[in-house]
Design a protein around this motif. Structure first.
Motif, mmCIF file in Angstrom:
data_model
loop_
_atom_site.group_PDB
_atom_site.id
_atom_site.type_symbol
_atom_site.label_atom_id
_atom_site.label_comp_id
_atom_site.label_asym_id
_atom_site.label_seq_id
_atom_site.Cartn_x
_atom_site.Cartn_y
_atom_site.Cartn_z
ATOM 1 N N ARG A 137 0.854 -1.186 0.000
ATOM 2 C CA ARG A 137 0.000 0.000 0.000
ATOM 3 C C ARG A 137 0.889 1.235 0.000
ATOM 4 O O ARG A 137 1.779 1.363 0.847
ATOM 5 C CB ARG A 137 -0.943 0.035 1.205
ATOM 6 C CG ARG A 137 -1.806 1.324 1.260
ATOM 7 C CD ARG A 137 -2.858 1.246 2.357
ATOM 8 N NE ARG A 137 -3.801 0.191 2.050
ATOM 9 C CZ ARG A 137 -4.509 -0.478 2.981
ATOM 10 N NH1 ARG A 137 -4.335 -0.208 4.267
ATOM 11 N NH2 ARG A 137 -5.348 -1.409 2.619
ATOM 12 N N TYR A 141 -1.945 6.633 -0.133
ATOM 13 C CA TYR A 141 -2.557 6.016 -1.318
ATOM 14 C C TYR A 141 -1.906 6.520 -2.610
ATOM 15 O O TYR A 141 -2.525 6.514 -3.682
ATOM 16 C CB TYR A 141 -4.073 6.273 -1.340
ATOM 17 C CG TYR A 141 -4.703 6.091 0.023
ATOM 18 C CD1 TYR A 141 -4.816 4.827 0.600
ATOM 19 C CD2 TYR A 141 -5.153 7.181 0.750
ATOM 20 C CE1 TYR A 141 -5.360 4.650 1.869
ATOM 21 C CE2 TYR A 141 -5.698 7.024 2.017
ATOM 22 C CZ TYR A 141 -5.790 5.760 2.573
ATOM 23 O OH TYR A 141 -6.323 5.597 3.838
ATOM 24 N N ARG A 163 -8.073 3.769 -2.833
ATOM 25 C CA ARG A 163 -9.174 4.050 -1.910
ATOM 26 C C ARG A 163 -10.356 4.537 -2.745
ATOM 27 O O ARG A 163 -10.549 5.728 -2.965
ATOM 28 C CB ARG A 163 -8.781 5.081 -0.857
ATOM 29 C CG ARG A 163 -9.720 5.053 0.345
ATOM 30 C CD ARG A 163 -9.336 6.041 1.407
ATOM 31 N NE ARG A 163 -10.064 5.768 2.639
ATOM 32 C CZ ARG A 163 -10.246 6.650 3.617
ATOM 33 N NH1 ARG A 163 -9.719 7.868 3.519
ATOM 34 N NH2 ARG A 163 -10.927 6.331 4.686
ATOM 35 N N LEU A 197 -9.442 -0.640 -1.109
ATOM 36 C CA LEU A 197 -10.094 -0.474 0.179
ATOM 37 C C LEU A 197 -11.588 -0.285 -0.065
ATOM 38 O O LEU A 197 -11.993 0.360 -1.037
ATOM 39 C CB LEU A 197 -9.544 0.732 0.932
ATOM 40 C CG LEU A 197 -8.139 0.589 1.521
ATOM 41 C CD1 LEU A 197 -7.094 1.001 0.500
ATOM 42 C CD2 LEU A 197 -7.994 1.415 2.779
ATOM 43 N N SER A 199 -15.120 1.158 0.168
ATOM 44 C CA SER A 199 -15.958 2.306 0.497
ATOM 45 C C SER A 199 -17.219 2.193 -0.352
ATOM 46 O O SER A 199 -17.143 1.878 -1.544
ATOM 47 C CB SER A 199 -15.258 3.636 0.192
ATOM 48 O OG SER A 199 -14.082 3.780 0.952
ATOM 49 N N PRO A 236 -16.519 4.408 4.340
ATOM 50 C CA PRO A 236 -15.349 3.545 4.250
ATOM 51 C C PRO A 236 -15.330 2.581 5.439
ATOM 52 O O PRO A 236 -15.813 2.916 6.524
ATOM 53 C CB PRO A 236 -14.182 4.530 4.313
ATOM 54 C CG PRO A 236 -14.712 5.679 5.119
ATOM 55 C CD PRO A 236 -16.203 5.737 4.887
ATOM 56 N N THR A 238 -13.688 1.483 8.143
ATOM 57 C CA THR A 238 -12.634 1.816 9.096
ATOM 58 C C THR A 238 -13.268 2.312 10.378
ATOM 59 O O THR A 238 -14.342 2.940 10.332
ATOM 60 C CB THR A 238 -11.689 2.905 8.522
ATOM 61 O OG1 THR A 238 -10.747 3.284 9.529
ATOM 62 C CG2 THR A 238 -12.464 4.132 8.082
ATOM 63 N N SER A 265 -9.449 -1.112 7.154
ATOM 64 C CA SER A 265 -8.142 -0.522 7.425
ATOM 65 C C SER A 265 -8.232 0.458 8.584
ATOM 66 O O SER A 265 -9.312 0.967 8.904
ATOM 67 C CB SER A 265 -7.600 0.204 6.188
ATOM 68 O OG SER A 265 -8.375 1.364 5.913
#
Length: 319
Positions: A137, A141, A163, A197, A199, A236, A238, A265
């Motif tokens: 990663r 980003y 992302r 990721l 979202s 997202p 997280t 994440s």
């Protein structure tokens, strides 16, 4: 990108394992600490108790910390954790570029310098932790036009820098607003996949989310209003800035849309109070652990199992 029959829907827990620094001040090569690494052991024990194998995406200050290396090396050797690369270019040698916002996105660097920084970090991870990293990663980003070739040459099988639904172009970074949420091939011939990721958009207007949400970038209050009245929300996966109720709505949307892998994440400095805006005191830290506890329980009720980077690589089919 397709997974083998019977793979089902899984989730992956990724940890941006990094140094502490003041997020409100300009980036600096020297002004950082690694005090929160002492909390990694507790989080690892917590994950083991939940049957989850976290993926620690580590940067140069972390892999240079004997305390962090000792914790991660033992967990990885026992098969209880995995390790990957997270490139923060401003703290990763060789230090040849000016430290500024644009250069904090590694993909903006000259190709040779991005490659050198990645290679030194990858090699140091393999040397100190004893495992060749297979997942990457970019810090902030910050992928760029040369990143995929660098990763493929460096033995990386999974990039998880995208992302989806977010745009970092105002600071010189990439725009992922229209990127897919589902996993896809970056270079099928070389076995390099993208694992974004997760979202999602939630609410009655969610089908308009990819168009409507970016239109309101100058009106954050309007975004907040639409979220509060339940019309449109970007979620997202997280615990940082997202309530568990919001996360569960996001999980439901992701599963209903058939995503094969949900990617969670957060930042490792959130494991100690005072280093991120999300965990200011011990009560906040207790809430963080409770968030994960509830998320794992809900995923289990939805019959979504945890997975690992190694399992994902093995489950990919080229058919």
């Amino acid at each position: 990108m397709r997974f083998a029959p019977g793979f089902g829907q899984r989730y992956l827990l990724t940890v941006d394992t990094e140094e502490e620094f003041d997020w409100t001040k300009p980036l600096d090569r020297e002004r950082h600490t690694v005090h929160s690494v002492s909390r990694l052991a507790k989080f690892q024990q917590f994950c083991e108790s939940q049957g989850v194998v976290p993926v620690y995406l580590v940067d140069y200050p972390i892999v240079s910390s004997p305390a962090a290396v000792a914790i991660l090396r033992d967990a990885v050797a026992a098969g209880k954790a995995e390790v990957g690369v997270q490139l923060h270019p401003w703290v990763s040698p060789p230090h040849e570029e000016e430290v500024n916002e644009r250069n904090s996105f590694a993909g903006n660097l000259p190709a040779a310098l991005e490659r050198a920084k990645f290679t030194q970090l990858r090699d140091k991870i393999a040397e100190t932790i004893g495992a060749a990293p297979l997942i990457y990663r970019a810090g902030r980003y910050g992928v760029g036009p040369n990143t995929a070739d660098i990763l493929a040459d460096g033995g990386i099988a999974i990039d998880t820098s995208v992302r989806a639904r977010f745009d970092y172009s105002a600071g010189g970074g990439p725009n992922f607003r229209d990127h897919p949420v589902r996993p896809y091939w970056l270079n099928r011939g070389r076995g390099l996949m993208e694992l974004p990721l997760t979202s999602v958009y939630w609410g009655p207007l969610r089908q308009l989310g990819p168009w409507l949400y970016p239109q309101m970038w100058r009106a954050p209050r309007l975004r907040g209003l639409l979220s509060r009245i339940g019309l449109l929300e970007r979620i997202p996966l997280t615990p940082e800035g997202v309530t568990i109720e919001e996360a569960i709505r996001g999980i439901d949307i992701a599963l209903d849309e058939g995503l094969p892998v949900l990617v969670f994440s957060f930042h490792s400095p959130s494991l100690a109070p005072g280093y991120t805006p999300y965990v200011r005191n011990e009560d906040d830290l207790d809430a963080l652990y409770d968030w994960w506890r509830q998320a794992f329980a809900y995923l289990a009720r939805r019959q979504v199992r945890p997975t690992t980077a190694s399992e994902l690589i093995a489950a990919v089919t080229l058919a």
